[in-house]
Design an enzyme around this catalytic site. Sequence first.
Site, short mmCIF file in Angstrom:
data_model
loop_
_atom_site.label_atom_id
_atom_site.label_comp_id
_atom_site.label_asym_id
_atom_site.label_seq_id
_atom_site.Cartn_x
_atom_site.Cartn_y
_atom_site.Cartn_z
N HIS A 212 -15.41 -24.76 29.06
CA HIS A 212 -15.95 -25.09 30.41
C HIS A 212 -15.78 -26.32 31.07
CE1 HIS A 212 -18.89 -27.14 27.64
NE2 HIS A 212 -19.56 -27.50 28.68
N ASP A 214 -18.49 -28.98 33.53
CA ASP A 214 -20.00 -28.97 33.87
C ASP A 214 -20.32 -28.93 35.58
OD1 ASP A 214 -20.26 -29.62 31.10
OD2 ASP A 214 -20.86 -31.67 31.60
N HIS A 268 -13.62 -28.70 28.70
CA HIS A 268 -14.11 -29.39 27.36
C HIS A 268 -14.64 -28.35 26.55
CE1 HIS A 268 -17.25 -30.51 30.01
NE2 HIS A 268 -18.12 -30.58 29.05
N ARG A 278 -24.13 -30.35 13.59
CA ARG A 278 -23.85 -31.46 14.60
C ARG A 278 -24.96 -31.56 15.64
NH1 ARG A 278 -21.21 -31.58 19.85
NH2 ARG A 278 -20.33 -33.47 20.26
#
Length: 332
Positions: A212, A214, A268, A278
């Site tokens: 996607h 941002d 990204h 994570r």
Amino acid sequence: MGSLGNRLSYPPFICQYSKISMKLVDSEENAKECELPLIDLRGLFGEDKKEKMKCRKKIVDAASKWGFFQVLNHGISHELLCKMREEQVKIFELPFERKADGKLLNGSYRWGAPSATSVEQFSWSEAFHISLQKVPQNNCYGEELQSLRMVMAEFAAEMSELAMTLAAELAENLGQSKQYFTEHCNENTCFLRLNRYPPCPVSSKVFGLMPHTDSDFLTILHQDEVGGLQLMKDSKWISVKPNPDALIVNIGDLFQAWSNGAYKSVEHKVMTNQRKERFSIAYFLCPSYESVIRSSKDPPLYKQFTFQEFREQTQRDVQTVGRKIGLPRFLL
């Protein structure tokens, strides 16, 4: 499935995943690891005008060529970053029912991708996506999370200051007023997102966060040492090497349109990890829904639009084609 832990603590990823296609995604697990441009911000905050201009040039170059960069000496203490991580872990350790009951952090909890119909649309993650306006409110936390409220309020204030500083430098390079951001971006419009990516037993088949761009002006990310962030560079996925001393900054769609394509909003994604969880925290610099985004140069590449128009178009695309299309919808 028992090794994933108690269903009270974990979102129902497995239940959802079992209902969708097992088709492999292009996971790029062997993507080349790289160091993002690393910029020391001491020159930006100092009194030396030459050093300030050198630092601005590095920021502009990275925003233009990479769309991503890392910053050191950014003004946010290591102690505060560690406290924020500790509090983040605490809230994600709560039972699933507590996180998802709609009361915690103003009902900002999200998990996976409830509307996903294929692996390509699925995200193996959970998050709290909260407006900065809601961060100080006592009734969002409950008695057991008051320390989170205090730490997150301090963290949000410092991230806001850093984001405004970077946005101002990028604006001035375009010959535009930095006042645009102080007038249109504030605690009512900007967001924090606390992310957790659980260990994934099928890590080669799903994304932690699907590819996607941002939908904001810029994003500032604090991530742990596990890694998993990948970005598109020269038509190839590259893996970002974690740097515990740096914050990651990336350009969003609105800045690309506002800069008339001078700054790049880069696709990204986050890859899953089979053994390690994570954590990351993202700050999103967003304007009000009524704010008008227009290209800063002539001839313009993009038609004029409001942030609300952009968000509504993005939501329609996700519902109809299963993914965000973004800025190509607004090209002239």
